[in-house]
Structures are given as C-alpha cells and as structure tokens.
Design a protein around this motif. Structure first.
Motif, PDB file in Angstrom:
ATOM      1  N   UNK A 264       0.851  -1.184   0.000  1.00 27.73           N
ATOM      2  CA  UNK A 264       0.000   0.000   0.000  1.00 27.73           C
ATOM      3  C   UNK A 264       0.890   1.238   0.000  1.00 27.73           C
ATOM      4  N   UNK A 265       0.880   2.028  -1.086  1.00 24.99           N
ATOM      5  CA  UNK A 265       1.680   3.262  -1.101  1.00 24.99           C
ATOM      6  C   UNK A 265       1.119   4.278  -0.108  1.00 24.99           C
ATOM      7  N   UNK A 266       2.013   5.008   0.542  1.00 27.37           N
ATOM      8  CA  UNK A 266       1.619   6.040   1.502  1.00 27.37           C
ATOM      9  C   UNK A 266       2.096   7.387   0.997  1.00 27.37           C
ATOM     10  N   UNK A 267       1.150   8.256   0.658  1.00 23.96           N
ATOM     11  CA  UNK A 267       1.480   9.576   0.143  1.00 23.96           C
ATOM     12  C   UNK A 267       1.843  10.558   1.241  1.00 23.96           C
ATOM     13  N   UNK A 268       2.077  11.818   0.884  1.00 21.17           N
ATOM     14  CA  UNK A 268       2.514  12.830   1.866  1.00 21.17           C
ATOM     15  C   UNK A 268       1.551  13.013   3.034  1.00 21.17           C
ATOM     16  N   UNK A 269       0.247  13.032   2.779  1.00 23.76           N
ATOM     17  CA  UNK A 269      -0.719  13.216   3.865  1.00 23.76           C
ATOM     18  C   UNK A 269      -0.692  12.026   4.827  1.00 23.76           C
ATOM     19  N   UNK A 270      -0.615  10.818   4.263  1.00 29.01           N
ATOM     20  CA  UNK A 270      -0.555   9.614   5.100  1.00 29.01           C
ATOM     21  C   UNK A 270       0.728   9.603   5.922  1.00 29.01           C
ATOM     22  N   UNK A 271       1.839  10.016   5.319  1.00 31.79           N
ATOM     23  CA  UNK A 271       3.115  10.039   6.034  1.00 31.79           C
ATOM     24  C   UNK A 271       3.075  11.019   7.201  1.00 31.79           C
ATOM     25  N   UNK A 272       2.398  12.150   6.997  1.00 30.77           N
ATOM     26  CA  UNK A 272       2.266  13.142   8.063  1.00 30.77           C
ATOM     27  C   UNK A 272       1.481  12.569   9.243  1.00 30.77           C
ATOM     28  N   UNK A 273       0.415  11.826   8.932  1.00 34.74           N
ATOM     29  CA  UNK A 273      -0.401  11.209   9.990  1.00 34.74           C
ATOM     30  C   UNK A 273       0.423  10.203  10.786  1.00 34.74           C
ATOM     31  N   UNK A 274       1.216   9.417  10.079  1.00 33.07           N
ATOM     32  CA  UNK A 274       1.972   8.340  10.714  1.00 33.07           C
ATOM     33  C   UNK A 274       3.192   8.838  11.492  1.00 33.07           C
ATOM     34  N   UNK A 275       3.798   9.919  11.006  1.00 33.25           N
ATOM     35  CA  UNK A 275       5.106  10.351  11.506  1.00 33.25           C
ATOM     36  C   UNK A 275       5.169  10.456  13.024  1.00 33.25           C
ATOM     37  N   UNK A 276       4.194  11.113  13.646  1.00 35.30           N
ATOM     38  CA  UNK A 276       4.233  11.305  15.100  1.00 35.30           C
ATOM     39  C   UNK A 276       4.157   9.989  15.863  1.00 35.30           C
ATOM     40  N   UNK A 277       3.513   8.994  15.277  1.00 38.08           N
ATOM     41  CA  UNK A 277       3.381   7.695  15.950  1.00 38.08           C
ATOM     42  C   UNK A 277       4.637   6.837  15.810  1.00 38.08           C
ATOM     43  N   UNK A 278       5.525   7.233  14.874  1.00 38.63           N
ATOM     44  CA  UNK A 278       6.751   6.469  14.656  1.00 38.63           C
ATOM     45  C   UNK A 278       7.894   6.912  15.569  1.00 38.63           C
ATOM     46  N   UNK A 279       7.847   8.159  15.995  1.00 39.99           N
ATOM     47  CA  UNK A 279       8.967   8.734  16.750  1.00 39.99           C
ATOM     48  C   UNK A 279       9.207   7.971  18.055  1.00 39.99           C
ATOM     49  N   UNK A 280      10.436   7.478  18.216  1.00 38.01           N
ATOM     50  CA  UNK A 280      10.835   6.811  19.447  1.00 38.01           C
ATOM     51  C   UNK A 280      10.104   5.531  19.750  1.00 38.01           C
ATOM     52  N   UNK A 281       9.519   4.925  18.738  1.00 36.86           N
ATOM     53  CA  UNK A 281       8.693   3.735  18.973  1.00 36.86           C
ATOM     54  C   UNK A 281       9.423   2.472  18.566  1.00 36.86           C
TER      55      UNK A 281
ATOM     56  N   UNK B 231       9.957  -0.661  16.672  1.00 34.37           N
ATOM     57  CA  UNK B 231       9.388  -0.998  15.358  1.00 34.37           C
ATOM     58  C   UNK B 231       8.448  -2.196  15.362  1.00 34.37           C
ATOM     59  N   UNK B 232       8.496  -3.004  16.425  1.00 36.78           N
ATOM     60  CA  UNK B 232       7.609  -4.165  16.501  1.00 36.78           C
ATOM     61  C   UNK B 232       6.287  -3.856  17.211  1.00 36.78           C
ATOM     62  N   UNK B 233       6.152  -2.654  17.777  1.00 39.33           N
ATOM     63  CA  UNK B 233       4.906  -2.274  18.441  1.00 39.33           C
ATOM     64  C   UNK B 233       3.916  -1.739  17.425  1.00 39.33           C
ATOM     65  N   UNK B 234       2.627  -1.954  17.694  1.00 42.55           N
ATOM     66  CA  UNK B 234       1.593  -1.420  16.807  1.00 42.55           C
ATOM     67  C   UNK B 234       1.558   0.098  16.922  1.00 42.55           C
ATOM     68  N   UNK B 235       1.409   0.764  15.773  1.00 42.69           N
ATOM     69  CA  UNK B 235       1.424   2.229  15.774  1.00 42.69           C
ATOM     70  C   UNK B 235       0.255   2.809  16.554  1.00 42.69           C
ATOM     71  N   UNK B 236      -0.917   2.192  16.394  1.00 41.14           N
ATOM     72  CA  UNK B 236      -2.134   2.767  16.966  1.00 41.14           C
ATOM     73  C   UNK B 236      -2.656   1.864  18.089  1.00 41.14           C
ATOM     74  N   UNK B 237      -1.894   1.791  19.155  1.00 39.18           N
ATOM     75  CA  UNK B 237      -2.225   0.883  20.247  1.00 39.18           C
ATOM     76  C   UNK B 237      -3.177   1.523  21.248  1.00 39.18           C
ATOM     77  N   UNK B 238      -4.193   0.780  21.703  1.00 36.71           N
ATOM     78  CA  UNK B 238      -5.075   1.282  22.769  1.00 36.71           C
ATOM     79  C   UNK B 238      -4.312   1.585  24.062  1.00 36.71           C
ATOM     80  N   UNK B 239      -3.128   0.968  24.210  1.00 39.56           N
ATOM     81  CA  UNK B 239      -2.324   1.220  25.407  1.00 39.56           C
ATOM     82  C   UNK B 239      -1.899   2.680  25.498  1.00 39.56           C
ATOM     83  N   UNK B 240      -1.824   3.351  24.340  1.00 40.73           N
ATOM     84  CA  UNK B 240      -1.410   4.750  24.303  1.00 40.73           C
ATOM     85  C   UNK B 240      -2.598   5.708  24.282  1.00 40.73           C
ATOM     86  N   UNK B 241      -3.796   5.160  24.145  1.00 42.84           N
ATOM     87  CA  UNK B 241      -4.987   5.997  23.980  1.00 42.84           C
ATOM     88  C   UNK B 241      -5.562   6.395  25.333  1.00 42.84           C
ATOM     89  N   UNK B 242      -6.236   7.544  25.397  1.00 34.54           N
ATOM     90  CA  UNK B 242      -6.895   7.930  26.652  1.00 34.54           C
ATOM     91  C   UNK B 242      -8.015   6.960  26.995  1.00 34.54           C
TER      92      UNK B 242
END
Length: 323
Positions: free
Chosen positions: A208-225, A227-238
C-alpha cells in the motif's frame, strides 16, 4: 484422529455405525480450529464462520443422522435462515461451509459420498428469488459525516486510523496492525507491507503506497517507537485507568468507537469498511475507474516485481498526489 472408529454411535436396530449432525459439527469445528491458521500459528476468522454455520444446523436437526440431509429437509433448514432475515449472501456462505464439512467428512471416511452429492445438488440462492433479504450495498461515507464523527472521538489513535483509511483505501484489519517494521522507504517513497491481509492465504503479497498526507499522519506515531509495536495501540490511547487494554484494536472495537461517535454527532452510523469505498469514490472521480483498481493494493505479482508493475506505478503516482 478423525477417522471412523468405535466411538461412533451404533444404530440399535441395524447395528450400523451412524454419525449425527451434532457429532459432525463437533469434529469439523475441531478440524477448522487447527486448519485455519496463518503461517505464524495465529488463528484466522474463518473458524468463527464455521461455528456460526454449524450452530445453525445443529439447532435445527442436531440429533438427526447426517443421512437426513436430503433436499427437502435442507430446503426447510434454509427457509428458517431466510425467515430470520439473514442476508442471501450470508445464507449462501453458511451453506457452502456445511458443504465443505460434508466433503471433509467423506475424505475422513466418516460418511458416504452420497450424502455430499445429495447436498451439493441444492443450488445457491439467487438474487430476487426465494424471498431472501439482499445484503445492504457497501457505500462510501460522506466526507462531512466523517469530519463530524472525528470531532466526537477523543482517541488520536482512532482519528489517525480513520484518516489513513479514507486516504489510502486500506482495510480495517490492515490499519489496525500497522507497525514501523512494516513500512519501507525507498527513494523517498513510503510503502506499507501488511503482515496480514485478506489474500495472504493465496500467497499474494500486498503493498500500500503512503502519500505525503498519510506520512504526516503516521510520523508522530513512529517517533521513538519500538518498530515491533503497533502504531495505533489502545495502550497509548486515553481511557479509564486500571482497565486492561489489548496491544492493538480489534475490528469490532474500532467499529464500536466509530459508531458511538456517529450517535454523538447525530449522523447515520457507518463502519470502517465503508472508508475503503470513500477512498475509491474520490479516486474514481479524480482519475477514472481504472485507477480505482490500482490504488487499493491488489498486487498479484511476487513482491520483487510489484514495484515495476504499471498498475503499482499508477497507484504510487496517485497516492503521491492526493494521499
């Protein structure tokens, strides 16, 4: 393990071993739990479909012998499903699962092949006949409804997943399972390789290609994470403290969050599957129907050849422009 043996009940009058619908269901469900697994050993959802189909049949004629699956009896069973207002396609799928169970039972020498042949003579329900309910068409979600729903969702993880789906057309299960390790960057272009996807059991890779808008959405979830953890984990959610959470959302949990937000926003309920159609509609309006086939990542080639394939190049170009 599953072959005919002394444990099968014997008819008192004839002395012949017999197998009831209930016994067949138990054996086939056990087989399905072992059979429908991914390469990593995790279970797929197909064994759940088997359970639903066999449960329906058992509730109707569980103590009857398998040989009672004659056309009129089976038609009566199917009419019960129609009366319950199950969709025509759902009924056909459950009948197909029962047919698979009978084929398996023949292979295991549990039943005679004539039972399968008789059952197979019953044709699937056709649209507009037999009074079966037609499935609701999957439609795109209006962009205004998406935005209204997003305003009612507290979790940044869920908001990100919704926006990604609407941009890329990926399936709910694919966005839920995203990890940093699955995102590859080549020549400045980002590609997501889902570990699990709908056609993996056919050996078909998916990119699945990820364009600029998709990359912007993902970027903050990648920082310091990790690589084997799920990007959108309920553990991080309020959410409520002290409540045990899974390390990734389930499709049903994701859908529930969305539909509660729909109710709060006062818009018609929609499901994450519909976001795939939203993406397809936008792409079709801008680039034409052929482009819709290219973008959702329906790769039919080996991974090493996908990047050079003309259809993938179309998808890559479109996602760079609008995704």
């Amino acid at each position: 393990m599953y072959r005919r043996g002394d444990w099968l009940p014997v008819d008192e009058d004839s002395g012949v071993q017999r197998i009831t619908i209930e016994t067949l269901a138990e054996l086939y469900e056990a087989f399905a739990r072992d059979c429908y697994r991914r390469d990593d050993g995790s279970a797929t959802g197909e064994h759940v479909n088997v359970q639903y189909a066999m449960k329906d049949l058992v509730s109707f004629m569980g103590q009857e012998d398998v040989t009672e699956l004659r056309p009129l009896r089976v038609t009566e069973f199917r009419s019960r499903l129609i009366a319950r207002r199950l969709a025509r396609t759902t009924i056909n799928k459950r009948m197909a699962i029962i047919r698979r169970a009978l084929r398996w039972a023949v292979q295991m020498e549990l039943i005679d092949g004539s039972v399968l042949a008789t059952f197979s003579a019953i044709e699937p329900l056709r649209a507009g006949r037999h009074g079966a309910k037609e499935p609701r068409p999957k439609t795109a979600v209006d962009l205004e409804d998406i935005e209204a729903t997003l305003r009612e969702i507290e979790s940044p993880q869920v908001r990100a997943m919704i926006r990604l789906q609407a941009l890329t057309g990926m399936r709910p299960g694919e966005v839920l399972m995203m990890r940093g390790r699955d995102i590859h960057v080549e020549n400045g272009q980002w590609m997501y390789h889902p570990r699990r996807h709908k056609t993996e059991h056919h050996g078909k890779p998916r990119v699945i290609p990820l364009g600029p808008k998709a990359r912007t959405i993902i970027a903050d979830f990648l920082v310091g994470r990790d690589p084997d953890r799920y990007l959108f984990s309920p553990l991080d959610a309020p959410g409520p403290k002290g409540r045990r959470k899974a390390d990734h959302y389930s499709v049903s949990g994701y859908r529930s969050v969305i539909q509660r937000a729909c109710d709060m926003a006062g818009v018609e309920r929609w499901s994450p599957n519909q976001l795939r159609h939203t993406a397809a509609t936008q792409i079709g309006e801008l680039y034409g129907a052929e482009a819709v086939q290219a973008v959702p990542g329906h790769a039919k080639l080996e991974t090493s050849r996908i990047y050079d394939h003309s259809q993938f190049q179309v998808a890559l170009r479109i996602m760079e422009e609008i995704g």
